[in-house]
Design a protein around this motif. Structure first.
Motif, PDB file in Angstrom:
ATOM      1  N   HIS A 122       3.388   8.586  -2.057  1.00 50.19           N
ATOM      2  CA  HIS A 122       4.462   7.593  -2.049  1.00 50.19           C
ATOM      3  C   HIS A 122       4.204   6.536  -0.975  1.00 50.19           C
ATOM      4  O   HIS A 122       3.358   6.708  -0.097  1.00 50.19           O
ATOM      5  CB  HIS A 122       5.807   8.284  -1.819  1.00 50.19           C
ATOM      6  CG  HIS A 122       6.163   9.228  -2.919  1.00 50.19           C
ATOM      7  ND1 HIS A 122       6.698   8.820  -4.122  1.00 50.19           N
ATOM      8  CD2 HIS A 122       6.017  10.582  -3.013  1.00 50.19           C
ATOM      9  CE1 HIS A 122       6.892   9.868  -4.904  1.00 50.19           C
ATOM     10  NE2 HIS A 122       6.480  10.952  -4.253  1.00 50.19           N
ATOM     11  N   ARG A 123       4.941   5.455  -1.044  1.00 54.32           N
ATOM     12  CA  ARG A 123       4.776   4.315  -0.132  1.00 54.32           C
ATOM     13  C   ARG A 123       4.850   4.739   1.334  1.00 54.32           C
ATOM     14  O   ARG A 123       4.151   4.192   2.175  1.00 54.32           O
ATOM     15  CB  ARG A 123       5.850   3.260  -0.432  1.00 54.32           C
ATOM     16  CG  ARG A 123       5.692   1.978   0.363  1.00 54.32           C
ATOM     17  CD  ARG A 123       6.799   0.990   0.039  1.00 54.32           C
ATOM     18  NE  ARG A 123       6.658   0.423  -1.276  1.00 54.32           N
ATOM     19  CZ  ARG A 123       6.130  -0.769  -1.539  1.00 54.32           C
ATOM     20  NH1 ARG A 123       5.698  -1.518  -0.564  1.00 54.32           N
ATOM     21  NH2 ARG A 123       6.045  -1.220  -2.763  1.00 54.32           N
ATOM     22  N   ASP A 124       5.679   5.732   1.645  1.00 53.86           N
ATOM     23  CA  ASP A 124       5.825   6.183   3.038  1.00 53.86           C
ATOM     24  C   ASP A 124       4.712   7.149   3.463  1.00 53.86           C
ATOM     25  O   ASP A 124       4.715   7.653   4.577  1.00 53.86           O
ATOM     26  CB  ASP A 124       7.188   6.830   3.249  1.00 53.86           C
ATOM     27  CG  ASP A 124       7.384   8.105   2.438  1.00 53.86           C
ATOM     28  OD1 ASP A 124       6.489   8.505   1.671  1.00 53.86           O
ATOM     29  OD2 ASP A 124       8.466   8.715   2.577  1.00 53.86           O
ATOM     30  N   GLY A 125       3.758   7.423   2.554  1.00 56.53           N
ATOM     31  CA  GLY A 125       2.659   8.321   2.871  1.00 56.53           C
ATOM     32  C   GLY A 125       2.938   9.775   2.555  1.00 56.53           C
ATOM     33  O   GLY A 125       2.084  10.632   2.763  1.00 56.53           O
ATOM     34  N   SER A 126       4.122  10.063   2.046  1.00 56.76           N
ATOM     35  CA  SER A 126       4.438  11.450   1.693  1.00 56.76           C
ATOM     36  C   SER A 126       3.682  11.848   0.428  1.00 56.76           C
ATOM     37  O   SER A 126       3.318  11.004  -0.392  1.00 56.76           O
ATOM     38  CB  SER A 126       5.948  11.638   1.504  1.00 56.76           C
ATOM     39  OG  SER A 126       6.417  10.838   0.436  1.00 56.76           O
ATOM     40  N   ILE A 127       3.429  13.142   0.300  1.00 57.44           N
ATOM     41  CA  ILE A 127       2.663  13.695  -0.806  1.00 57.44           C
ATOM     42  C   ILE A 127       3.558  14.637  -1.602  1.00 57.44           C
ATOM     43  O   ILE A 127       4.321  15.409  -1.039  1.00 57.44           O
ATOM     44  CB  ILE A 127       1.454  14.512  -0.288  1.00 57.44           C
ATOM     45  CG1 ILE A 127       0.611  13.683   0.692  1.00 57.44           C
ATOM     46  CG2 ILE A 127       0.633  15.074  -1.434  1.00 57.44           C
ATOM     47  CD1 ILE A 127      -0.144  12.551   0.073  1.00 57.44           C
ATOM     48  N   GLU A 128       3.418  14.580  -2.922  1.00 58.54           N
ATOM     49  CA  GLU A 128       4.210  15.429  -3.811  1.00 58.54           C
ATOM     50  C   GLU A 128       3.311  15.959  -4.926  1.00 58.54           C
ATOM     51  O   GLU A 128       2.562  15.198  -5.536  1.00 58.54           O
ATOM     52  CB  GLU A 128       5.347  14.597  -4.414  1.00 58.54           C
ATOM     53  CG  GLU A 128       6.213  15.296  -5.398  1.00 58.54           C
ATOM     54  CD  GLU A 128       7.248  14.375  -6.028  1.00 58.54           C
ATOM     55  OE1 GLU A 128       7.970  14.851  -6.894  1.00 58.54           O
ATOM     56  OE2 GLU A 128       7.331  13.172  -5.658  1.00 58.54           O
ATOM     57  N   ALA A 129       3.385  17.251  -5.167  1.00 60.02           N
ATOM     58  CA  ALA A 129       2.625  17.837  -6.276  1.00 60.02           C
ATOM     59  C   ALA A 129       3.098  17.201  -7.569  1.00 60.02           C
ATOM     60  O   ALA A 129       4.276  16.958  -7.767  1.00 60.02           O
ATOM     61  CB  ALA A 129       2.827  19.339  -6.319  1.00 60.02           C
ATOM     62  N   SER A 141       3.358   3.839  -5.877  1.00 59.84           N
ATOM     63  CA  SER A 141       4.122   2.630  -5.589  1.00 59.84           C
ATOM     64  C   SER A 141       3.432   1.434  -6.232  1.00 59.84           C
ATOM     65  O   SER A 141       2.219   1.301  -6.147  1.00 59.84           O
ATOM     66  CB  SER A 141       4.231   2.402  -4.084  1.00 59.84           C
ATOM     67  OG  SER A 141       4.902   3.463  -3.476  1.00 59.84           O
ATOM     68  N   GLY A 142       4.203   0.577  -6.855  1.00 59.88           N
ATOM     69  CA  GLY A 142       3.631  -0.579  -7.527  1.00 59.88           C
ATOM     70  C   GLY A 142       3.729  -1.845  -6.700  1.00 59.88           C
ATOM     71  O   GLY A 142       4.322  -1.866  -5.625  1.00 59.88           O
ATOM     72  N   ASN A 143       3.133  -2.904  -7.217  1.00 57.79           N
ATOM     73  CA  ASN A 143       3.185  -4.238  -6.613  1.00 57.79           C
ATOM     74  C   ASN A 143       2.739  -4.249  -5.155  1.00 57.79           C
ATOM     75  O   ASN A 143       3.425  -4.784  -4.292  1.00 57.79           O
ATOM     76  CB  ASN A 143       4.598  -4.827  -6.737  1.00 57.79           C
ATOM     77  CG  ASN A 143       5.007  -4.987  -8.178  1.00 57.79           C
ATOM     78  OD1 ASN A 143       4.200  -5.360  -9.025  1.00 57.79           O
ATOM     79  ND2 ASN A 143       6.261  -4.691  -8.475  1.00 57.79           N
TER      80      ASN A 143
END
Length: 112
Positions: A101-108, A66-68
């Motif tokens: 990601h911004r919501d704390g989720s993780i993705e390979a 996530s930016g900014n």
């Protein structure tokens, strides 16, 4: 992979992954110490030298995509993601690069 209450050492990616031949030695230093790499450099996907160095060193890398965001916002996301990072690391052998990601989720993202 251990995440303790107190951090023993923290380095910025500019120290860890300089854009020189030292990239490999920095990554190897991290592997030997069993470090997990946290970065906000989402452009690493396009930076072959840094990406290759991480993978060749066999590290677990988590990239905030996530930016900014302010420093405190990034810290909150990393803290929120910590339980998921632990689960992800337990289920995936290194080396890997995963997105946070911004919501704390993780993705390979990238693995060997």
């Amino acid at each position: 992979m251990r995440f303790g209450r107190q951090a023993q050492m923290c380095e910025s990616t500019t120290t860890f992954l300089p854009k020189t031949r030292a990239t490999r030695s920095g990554s190897q230093r991290s592997e030997k110490k069993g470090w997990t790499v946290l970065t906000k450099d989402s452009h690493i996907k396009h930076r072959l030298v840094e990406r290759t160095a991480l993978l060749e060193a066999g590290v677990r890398a988590f990239v905030l995509v996530s930016g900014n965001l302010t420093g405190p916002e990034m810290a909150k996301i990393f803290v929120r993601a910590l339980p998921r990072m632990k689960k992800f690391a337990a289920r995936h052998l290194p080396p890997f690069i995963a997105k946070i990601h911004r919501d704390g989720s993780i993705e390979a993202w990238v693995s060997q």
